[in-house]
Structures are given as structure tokens and as C-alpha cells.
Motif scaffolding. Structure first.
Motif, PDB file in Angstrom:
ATOM      1  N   GLY A 102      54.081  49.987  36.441  1.00 26.17           N
ATOM      2  CA  GLY A 102      54.355  48.923  35.485  1.00 26.17           C
ATOM      3  C   GLY A 102      53.359  48.852  34.348  1.00 26.17           C
ATOM      4  N   LEU A 103      53.728  48.108  33.307  1.00 28.52           N
ATOM      5  CA  LEU A 103      52.851  47.934  32.156  1.00 28.52           C
ATOM      6  C   LEU A 103      51.579  47.196  32.542  1.00 28.52           C
ATOM      7  N   LEU A 104      51.692  46.176  33.404  1.00 24.44           N
ATOM      8  CA  LEU A 104      50.525  45.397  33.812  1.00 24.44           C
ATOM      9  C   LEU A 104      50.511  45.232  35.314  1.00 24.44           C
ATOM     10  N   MET A 105      49.385  45.592  35.933  1.00 17.80           N
ATOM     11  CA  MET A 105      49.109  45.217  37.307  1.00 17.80           C
ATOM     12  C   MET A 105      47.785  44.478  37.327  1.00 17.80           C
ATOM     13  N   THR A 106      47.787  43.282  37.907  1.00 18.29           N
ATOM     14  CA  THR A 106      46.588  42.464  37.993  1.00 18.29           C
ATOM     15  C   THR A 106      45.797  42.865  39.232  1.00 18.29           C
ATOM     16  N   CYS A 107      44.510  43.105  39.055  1.00 17.60           N
ATOM     17  CA  CYS A 107      43.641  43.523  40.145  1.00 17.60           C
ATOM     18  C   CYS A 107      42.650  42.403  40.447  1.00 17.60           C
ATOM     19  N   GLY A 108      42.469  42.066  41.702  1.00 18.21           N
ATOM     20  CA  GLY A 108      41.592  40.979  42.123  1.00 18.21           C
ATOM     21  C   GLY A 108      42.183  40.325  43.367  1.00 18.21           C
ATOM     22  N   LEU A 109      41.885  39.095  43.640  1.00 16.51           N
ATOM     23  CA  LEU A 109      41.106  38.144  42.856  1.00 16.51           C
ATOM     24  C   LEU A 109      39.651  38.093  43.291  1.00 16.51           C
ATOM     25  N   ASP A 110      39.367  38.696  44.472  1.00 17.56           N
ATOM     26  CA  ASP A 110      37.989  38.702  44.954  1.00 17.56           C
ATOM     27  C   ASP A 110      37.390  40.095  44.974  1.00 17.56           C
ATOM     28  N   HIS A 111      38.181  41.096  44.559  1.00 15.61           N
ATOM     29  CA  HIS A 111      37.700  42.479  44.579  1.00 15.61           C
ATOM     30  C   HIS A 111      38.505  43.302  43.589  1.00 15.61           C
ATOM     31  N   ILE A 112      37.836  44.250  42.902  1.00 17.02           N
ATOM     32  CA  ILE A 112      38.493  45.255  42.073  1.00 17.02           C
ATOM     33  C   ILE A 112      37.806  46.597  42.305  1.00 17.02           C
ATOM     34  N   LEU A 113      38.436  47.653  41.802  1.00  8.71           N
ATOM     35  CA  LEU A 113      37.900  49.021  41.867  1.00  8.71           C
ATOM     36  C   LEU A 113      37.948  49.562  43.297  1.00  8.71           C
ATOM     37  N   GLY A 114      37.081  50.534  43.626  1.00  7.63           N
ATOM     38  CA  GLY A 114      37.191  51.263  44.878  1.00  7.63           C
ATOM     39  C   GLY A 114      36.961  50.415  46.109  1.00  7.63           C
ATOM     40  N   GLY A 115      37.355  50.961  47.258  1.00  4.71           N
ATOM     41  CA  GLY A 115      37.219  50.250  48.516  1.00  4.71           C
ATOM     42  C   GLY A 115      35.778  49.870  48.812  1.00  4.71           C
ATOM     43  N   TYR A 116      35.611  48.755  49.536  1.00  2.41           N
ATOM     44  CA  TYR A 116      34.263  48.245  49.808  1.00  2.41           C
ATOM     45  C   TYR A 116      34.316  47.305  51.006  1.00  2.41           C
ATOM     46  N   GLU A 117      33.271  47.364  51.829  1.00  5.44           N
ATOM     47  CA  GLU A 117      33.126  46.425  52.934  1.00  5.44           C
ATOM     48  C   GLU A 117      31.963  45.501  52.638  1.00  5.44           C
ATOM     49  N   ALA A 118      32.250  44.213  52.517  1.00  6.72           N
ATOM     50  CA  ALA A 118      31.252  43.234  52.087  1.00  6.72           C
ATOM     51  C   ALA A 118      30.876  42.311  53.239  1.00  6.72           C
ATOM     52  N   ASP A 119      29.598  41.985  53.339  1.00  7.52           N
ATOM     53  CA  ASP A 119      29.167  40.923  54.238  1.00  7.52           C
ATOM     54  C   ASP A 119      29.682  39.583  53.710  1.00  7.52           C
ATOM     55  N   VAL A 120      30.210  38.745  54.607  1.00  7.01           N
ATOM     56  CA  VAL A 120      30.807  37.484  54.157  1.00  7.01           C
ATOM     57  C   VAL A 120      30.285  36.295  54.968  1.00  7.01           C
ATOM     58  N   PRO A 121      28.973  36.068  54.952  1.00  7.82           N
ATOM     59  CA  PRO A 121      28.455  34.894  55.676  1.00  7.82           C
ATOM     60  C   PRO A 121      28.972  33.583  55.101  1.00  7.82           C
TER      61      PRO A 121
END
Length: 391
Positions: A102-121
Motif C-alpha cells: 500500500g501507499l501508506l503503512m503506519t509503523c508503531g505505536l510502541d516500536h518501529i524498525l527491526g525486531g527487538y526484545e525490551a525490558d518492561v519493568p
């Protein structure tokens, strides 16, 4: 309004037809076959030859887009799959690629770009100490709650509009809400997006956003030009093999069977009003697409060249964060953190450039702001400027 070369009042437009929908309008449809089946779509026609669709069940993103029958937006091989078929956790986070179109795909809302594992305390749940993010996050495959659409008259001017709410949430995790409004004036080729992202939850929550704007053929073709107010070429994913494919940042090639995607981050200069305008132009048609954003809202911009045969696309990607992603933002203290009730506002303008005058005006304004590098392979500086005031 201006229709078919005439300046018409509301009364004159009404006299020419029983209903405005003969010339322009917005209507809801349901797709009914194949992998697309079951999705709600809003079709916009502005009376100029501009037609585009909003994928209501895919974040109210823009799917197809064309002008006088010429495609503007990119369609991938997977196409506009129903989001019920989507697996955000699939293929080690690369499931996004099976719905990317599609013309527009929205990326987010708490993460963009490559895969990542985040600590979430911040989510205060010992059973889930980390959050696993796939490429470009989850929001693009979430259905919107459609709150309205139709026509809005302002004197003799008519605006087509739609609005909806997309909520990305989980128990013991983020609870973020995107409210999106799209407007386009009848008789014009300017699509306006106004987005507000709000933290509905009561936990401090990270926020990242990127607009993945994907232009296809015929604007994208050998000889097309990327015109942008580039102050600095910051980063290139292919810096170690920079010139091997023979395609620099400013001039895409035609499709090639073995082309490997190329991605840059550019530091853009804003104009006197704080806006950044970027265009992909095909002088031979003549036809182009101009993307305008606010530097204060979306300070980073990526360029994506996917010039492989069968996937041929060019991406203009305004973003809240640098291209090195989630971990980089956290390490540098540049992650956006939203407390309960906090919100961020984003505005995006997509303008189809339909003739040589349109193209000349767009290019002159961009060049007046900042001349871009003449060198097709400017060496990346690695200077990721500080993104201050993010909290």
C-alpha cells in the motif's frame, strides 16, 4: 470548488447533477474475494482524477492510490490481506512482510524498525519481564473503529473526510490509542492526515512512530528523481558495499532480479515554517508525489529502495526516531515516554504533483530550503543528532 477546469459554487455543482457522487465523494465498500475478503474500505474520489482507498481494517492506512488511472501507491505480492490472517509474532518477527503493501503503512505505536526484545519493568508484571517486538510493530494490522466519514461543506468548498480510532493494547502491557482523521478537498490532490497517539493506560509507556510511504511504478522508474532538503547523509545500511549495485540515493534504477534493498537515513532541513517536504518525481510523465511533515514531530527520515523485480518500490519514511531503532533510542535517552493521558500529534500531507508547473513549484521550494548533495554516493557521516525533549 474547481472541477473540470471550472470554478463552481455549491449551487452550480448541485445544478449539474442529482448528487455530488457523480463527480466526487467517499463511500464504504467491503472486499469479498481471496485474502482480502471481509475488509471494510473507504474509497475517495476528488473529481480531479485522484482516487484512493482507506483500509479501515488495516489501521485506516492508504491502500491503493491512483491519478487518472496511473498508480501512485505500491502493491506487493501479498497484497491487502485481511488482518485476521496476520501473525505479528510469526517468522521471528518478520510476519509483517506477509501483509506489507500500500501507499501508506503506519509503523508503531510502541516500536518501529527491526525486531527487538525490551525490558518492561514499567508494566509491573513479573510473568512478562520483557516484550518481544517484530519489525515495525503491530498497529498496521489492527482494525479501526470507524467514527465517521462523508462530506463537509465550508461555503462553496467541499471536503471529503473520514475518522477512526485504532487501539493497540494488551493486559499487563501497552494501552495506546491512535485517533486518525483524513481530509481531502474536492477539486484538489492534497491528502491531509492528522493523527493523535494517546496513552490510555496507567503505566508509563514507550512510543515510536514511522509513516512507511511506498511509491510504485509509474512514478518510480529509471530516471525518476528523489528531491529532498538533505543537510547530511547520516547512515546507509549498505555502506560496506556502497556502490556495488550502481544505484545512488537520488536516482533509482529500473527493476533488477537480484537487487538487494538499500536504506538511508538523511538529516533534513526544515523550511521557515518548520516543515520538511520531500518528493519523488518522474519528469517524463510528468507526475510525482510530495510528502510534507513537521520537523518537530517527525525529526528523522529514511529512504527505502526496494528495486527488485516483482517488488519494485520506493519508500519515504518520516519517523520519530533514528534508524538504529528501539535499543538505540533507549541507550541515548531518546525514547518517547507517555504517562497516562499524555498524547502526541502528527500531521502528514501527501500531494500528487500532476504537471510540470506542480513539479517546478515543489522542487523550487525544496531547493530554496536546502540543496541536496550532487554526489550520488555521499559518504554517511554517522552523526545521529540528539533528539531532545522526548519524554
Amino acid at each position: 470548488m474547481r472541477l473540470y477546469g471550472q470554478e463552481l459554487t455549491r449551487r452550480e455543482v448541485a445544478a449539474l447533477s442529482g448528487d455530488l457522487s457523480q463527480f466526487a465523494g467517499v463511500r464504504q465498500m467491503t472486499l469479498c474475494d481471496g485474502a482480502e475478503a471481509g475488509q471494510r474500505v473507504l474509497e475517495f474520489r476528488t473529481g480531479t482524477g485522484l482516487r484512493f482507498t482507506l483500509m479501515v481494517d488495516r489501521c485506516l492506512d492508504i491502500g491503493s492510490c491512483e491519478y487518472n488511472g496511473m498508480a501512485i501507491g505500491w502493491h506487493s505480492a501479498p497484497g491487502f490481506r485481511n488482518p485476521t490472517l496476520h501473525d505479528a509474532e510469526g517468522e521471528n518477527g518478520l510476519g509483517f512482510m506477509r501483509s506489507f503493501s500500500g501507499l501508506l503503512m503506519t509503523c508503531g505505536l510502541d516500536h518501529i524498525l527491526g525486531g527487538y526484545e525490551a525490558d518492561v519493568p514499567e508494566y509491573n508484571y513479573p510473568g512478562r519481564p520483557t516484550a518481544t517486538h517484530g519489525i515495525h510493530g503491530r498497529v498496521s494490522m489492527l482494525p479501526a473503529r470507524l467514527t465517521g466519514y462523508g462530506e463537509r461543506w465550508d461555503g462553496n468548498r467541499c471536503f471529503l473526510w473520514a475518522e477512526g480510532v485504532v487501539r493497540q493494547s494488551a493486559v499487563f502491557a501497552e494501552d495506546l490509542e491512535l485517533t486518525r482523521r483524513i481530509e481531502v478537498e474536492v477539486g484538489t490532490n492534497d491528502i491531509q492526515l492528522i493523527d493523535e497517539v494517546r496513552n490510555r493506560g496507567f503505566n508509563r509507556t514507550p512510543h515510536m512512530l514511522c509513516y512507511h510511504i511506498n511509491v510504485g511504478h509509474p512514478i518510480l522508474a529509471e530516471g525518476a528523481r528523489y528531491v529532498a532538503p538533505i543537510e547530511d547523509v547520516v547512515w546507509a545500511a549498505h555502506a560496506d558495499t556502497y556502490q556495488d549495485q550502481g544505484v545512488g540515493y537520488a536516482r533509482p534504477s529500473g527493476p533488477a532480479d537480484t537487487f538487494r534493498e538499500q536504506v538511508w537515513q538523511h538529516e533534513m532541513k526544515a523550511d521557515a515554517d518548520g516543515n520538511v517536504a520531500i518528493a519523488l518525481i518522474n519528469d517524463a510523465l510528468p507526475l510525482g508525489l510530495e510528502v510534507t511533515t513537521r520537523k518537530s514531530e517527525l525529526p528523522c527520515t529514511y529512504e527505502w529502495q526496494h528495486l527488485q523485480s516483482g517488488g519494485y518500490a520506493f519508500g519515504i519514511e518520516p519517523s520519530t526516531h533514528h534508524v538504529l531503532g528501539n535499543g538505540f533510542a533507549r541507550e541515548r535517552g531518546e525514547m518517547i515516554w507517555l504517562e497516562h493521558g499524555d498524547s502526541r500529534l502528527y500531521t502528514v500531507r501527501l500531494k500528487v504533483l500532476t504537471d510540470t508547473d506542480d513539479i517546478a513549484r515543489s522542487e523550487a521550494a525544496i531547493v530554496a530550503t536546502q540543496m541536496q548533495p550532487d554526489e550520488p554516493f555521499p559518504m554517511p557521516s554517522g552523526d545521529f543528532r540528539a533528539l531532545s525533549g522526548r519524554g
